[in-house]
Motif scaffolding. Structure first.
Motif, mmCIF file in Angstrom:
data_model
loop_
_atom_site.group_PDB
_atom_site.id
_atom_site.type_symbol
_atom_site.label_atom_id
_atom_site.label_comp_id
_atom_site.label_asym_id
_atom_site.label_seq_id
_atom_site.Cartn_x
_atom_site.Cartn_y
_atom_site.Cartn_z
ATOM 1 N N PHE A 13 73.374 20.069 -1.909
ATOM 2 C CA PHE A 13 72.443 19.606 -1.113
ATOM 3 C C PHE A 13 72.567 19.971 0.300
ATOM 4 O O PHE A 13 71.648 20.050 1.118
ATOM 5 C CB PHE A 13 72.050 18.199 -1.453
ATOM 6 C CG PHE A 13 71.063 17.865 -2.241
ATOM 7 C CD1 PHE A 13 69.544 17.811 -1.957
ATOM 8 C CD2 PHE A 13 71.606 17.503 -3.520
ATOM 9 C CE1 PHE A 13 68.669 17.217 -2.950
ATOM 10 C CE2 PHE A 13 70.593 17.185 -4.561
ATOM 11 C CZ PHE A 13 69.242 17.048 -4.231
ATOM 12 N N ARG A 14 73.733 20.455 0.570
ATOM 13 C CA ARG A 14 73.738 20.982 2.076
ATOM 14 C C ARG A 14 74.052 22.551 2.069
ATOM 15 O O ARG A 14 74.051 22.978 3.091
ATOM 16 C CB ARG A 14 75.100 20.252 2.544
ATOM 17 C CG ARG A 14 75.198 19.012 2.867
ATOM 18 C CD ARG A 14 76.463 18.513 3.563
ATOM 19 N NE ARG A 14 77.661 18.788 3.174
ATOM 20 C CZ ARG A 14 78.405 17.971 2.140
ATOM 21 N NH1 ARG A 14 77.905 16.963 1.741
ATOM 22 N NH2 ARG A 14 79.738 18.642 1.703
ATOM 23 N N HIS A 15 74.158 23.078 0.922
ATOM 24 C CA HIS A 15 74.240 24.630 0.812
ATOM 25 C C HIS A 15 73.485 25.211 -0.242
ATOM 26 O O HIS A 15 73.760 26.363 -0.671
ATOM 27 C CB HIS A 15 75.755 24.777 0.533
ATOM 28 C CG HIS A 15 76.618 24.287 1.390
ATOM 29 N ND1 HIS A 15 76.959 25.126 2.654
ATOM 30 C CD2 HIS A 15 77.425 23.190 1.426
ATOM 31 C CE1 HIS A 15 77.913 24.170 3.154
ATOM 32 N NE2 HIS A 15 78.183 23.349 2.504
ATOM 33 N N TYR A 16 72.280 24.879 -0.621
ATOM 34 C CA TYR A 16 71.445 25.481 -1.507
ATOM 35 C C TYR A 16 70.760 26.676 -1.121
ATOM 36 O O TYR A 16 70.562 26.667 0.146
ATOM 37 C CB TYR A 16 70.195 24.437 -2.384
ATOM 38 C CG TYR A 16 69.439 23.744 -1.229
ATOM 39 C CD1 TYR A 16 68.481 24.739 -0.883
ATOM 40 C CD2 TYR A 16 69.621 22.635 -0.542
ATOM 41 C CE1 TYR A 16 67.478 23.964 -0.226
ATOM 42 C CE2 TYR A 16 68.662 22.078 0.283
ATOM 43 C CZ TYR A 16 67.707 22.836 0.562
ATOM 44 O OH TYR A 16 66.739 22.415 1.559
ATOM 45 N N THR A 17 70.531 27.603 -2.219
ATOM 46 C CA THR A 17 69.611 28.631 -1.615
ATOM 47 C C THR A 17 68.152 28.214 -1.503
ATOM 48 O O THR A 17 67.495 27.445 -2.233
ATOM 49 C CB THR A 17 69.570 29.626 -2.746
ATOM 50 O OG1 THR A 17 71.072 29.925 -3.096
ATOM 51 C CG2 THR A 17 68.776 31.078 -2.434
ATOM 52 N N ALA B 71 72.124 26.604 -6.764
ATOM 53 C CA ALA B 71 72.290 25.285 -6.037
ATOM 54 C C ALA B 71 73.192 25.445 -4.817
ATOM 55 O O ALA B 71 73.656 24.433 -4.109
ATOM 56 C CB ALA B 71 72.978 24.281 -7.277
ATOM 57 N N VAL B 72 74.185 26.646 -4.864
ATOM 58 C CA VAL B 72 74.624 26.990 -3.620
ATOM 59 C C VAL B 72 74.197 28.484 -3.148
ATOM 60 O O VAL B 72 73.641 29.049 -3.981
ATOM 61 C CB VAL B 72 76.432 26.911 -3.746
ATOM 62 C CG1 VAL B 72 76.847 25.532 -3.989
ATOM 63 C CG2 VAL B 72 76.782 27.999 -4.787
ATOM 64 N N VAL C 101 66.142 32.053 -11.590
ATOM 65 C CA VAL C 101 65.340 32.120 -10.441
ATOM 66 C C VAL C 101 65.997 31.502 -9.305
ATOM 67 O O VAL C 101 65.400 31.988 -8.039
ATOM 68 C CB VAL C 101 63.920 32.065 -10.560
ATOM 69 C CG1 VAL C 101 63.518 30.537 -10.424
ATOM 70 C CG2 VAL C 101 63.098 32.744 -9.545
ATOM 71 N N GLY C 102 66.831 30.675 -9.294
ATOM 72 C CA GLY C 102 67.415 29.912 -8.274
ATOM 73 C C GLY C 102 67.892 30.772 -7.067
ATOM 74 O O GLY C 102 67.548 30.285 -5.654
ATOM 75 N N GLY C 103 68.480 31.927 -7.509
ATOM 76 C CA GLY C 103 69.115 32.608 -6.356
ATOM 77 C C GLY C 103 68.378 33.658 -5.742
ATOM 78 O O GLY C 103 68.951 34.542 -5.024
ATOM 79 N N ALA C 104 67.047 33.723 -6.203
ATOM 80 C CA ALA C 104 66.274 35.003 -6.003
ATOM 81 C C ALA C 104 66.234 35.297 -4.546
ATOM 82 O O ALA C 104 66.287 36.383 -4.145
ATOM 83 C CB ALA C 104 64.860 34.867 -6.496
ATOM 84 N N ALA C 105 66.207 34.362 -3.650
ATOM 85 C CA ALA C 105 65.673 34.583 -2.238
ATOM 86 C C ALA C 105 66.864 35.266 -1.601
ATOM 87 O O ALA C 105 66.838 35.682 -0.269
ATOM 88 C CB ALA C 105 65.548 33.265 -1.380
ATOM 89 N N LEU C 106 68.072 35.466 -2.108
ATOM 90 C CA LEU C 106 69.299 36.041 -1.459
ATOM 91 C C LEU C 106 69.073 37.596 -1.539
ATOM 92 O O LEU C 106 69.900 38.261 -0.868
ATOM 93 C CB LEU C 106 70.566 35.657 -2.319
ATOM 94 C CG LEU C 106 70.818 34.268 -2.351
ATOM 95 C CD1 LEU C 106 72.191 33.887 -2.820
ATOM 96 C CD2 LEU C 106 71.026 33.583 -0.677
#
Length: 286
Positions: free
Chosen positions: A134-138, A57-58, A87-92
């Motif tokens: 909502f301004r800093h989500y992955t 979520a960040v 899985v939320g931060g996977a794209a990092l």
């Protein structure tokens, strides 16, 4: 408030670190551990990997790892399963690996709207936190971003190796990552205080088979680190999980079971889930 404020960490040993991602104090009535997502970093002589990537979520997880734990690159992520809070931060990360049986639910699990809807509960409805996230989500990781692992694969980090062990139930492709030299496993949500099983009797029998195989394979002094719990699980946890699962399969000792409270506003239709208690562990079943 900045994107690193939602993380803390502790050193478990010279090559294993636990990162805790949290968006509010633990006050979740559906589980008892609330907003606590355990992420693990394993550092070998040649490479480092991340086990699970939190809610995302960040977008500060990778920066936090590089600032406080390791600068080793590339940095790959291996997921225990693909639920949004894993899985939320996977794209990092440079590469992301999942078990092949997670593919059927991947689109639903990586849906950004679902993940940010779940945030409301995990942030305990604190509007300032929700607005910041909502301004800093992955960003959402696309399907083609994921690579596949299989049961019994060996992940060699250089002096440190992890074995992939399948333990379905919480999801179709849930796995543990097992260090057979040091007798610990990183188990996501497939070994924890609250254990969920889905489907009819055939599925439950399959889960009992995999759980029995795990028990026979693990040493008596195994330590299992979960995706949310603050405690470290042992062989006693596995035996209690098996007892609870066998109760459900055989329809015994269920007369005092209670419905599981609803947790998320955005979810798919599913039957009523019941909670079966055995020695302070919970078995959830349809």
């Amino acid at each position: 408030m900045n994107t690193l404020d939602f993380f803390s960490h502790k050193k478990i040993n010279d090559h294993l670190y636990q990162i805790i991602e949290s968006y509010a104090p633990c006050s979740d009535p559906g589980l008892g551990t609330g907003s606590r997502f355990n992420i693990y970093v394993v550092i070998g002589g040649e490479k480092a990997i991340v086990i699970d990537t939190g809610l995302g979520a960040v977008d500060g997880l990778r920066t936090y790892i590089e600032n406080y734990i390791t600068l080793q690159k590339p940095l790959a992520a291996y997921l225990t399963h693909t639920h949004p809070d894993h899985v939320g931060g996977a794209a990092l990360f440079d590469e992301v690996y999942i078990h092949e049986d997670e593919l059927s639910d991947l689109e639903w699990n990586t849906d950004l709207n679902r993940r940010m809807s779940d945030l409301e509960l995990f942030a305990n409805y604190h509007q300032d936190v929700i607005e910041f996230c909502f301004r800093h989500y992955t960003k959402q990781a696309p399907r083609e971003f994921f690579r596949l692992i299989h049961e019994d694969d060996i992940i060699d980090l250089g002096g440190i190796s992890l074995e992939v062990i399948k333990l379905p139930g919480h999801s179709r492709g849930s796995v543990l990552y097992y260090n057979s030299t040091e007798h610990y496993a990183l188990g996501g949500d497939c070994v924890q205080i609250m254990n969920s099983y889905k489907g009819g009797k055939d599925s439950l029998n399959e889960y009992e088979y995999f759980l029995s195989c795990l028990i026979s394979r693990m040493p008596e002094d195994i330590r299992i680190f979960s995706g949310h719990d603050s405690i470290i699980h042992t062989m006693d946890t596995l035996h209690t999980m098996k007892k609870g699962l066998c109760d459900v399969i055989n329809g015994i000792n269920l007369e005092h079971d209670i419905p599981k409270p609803p947790r998320f506003t955005m979810t798919r239709n599913k039957p009523q889930v019941m909670m079966h208690y055995v020695d302070n562990l919970i078995t959830c079943y349809d």
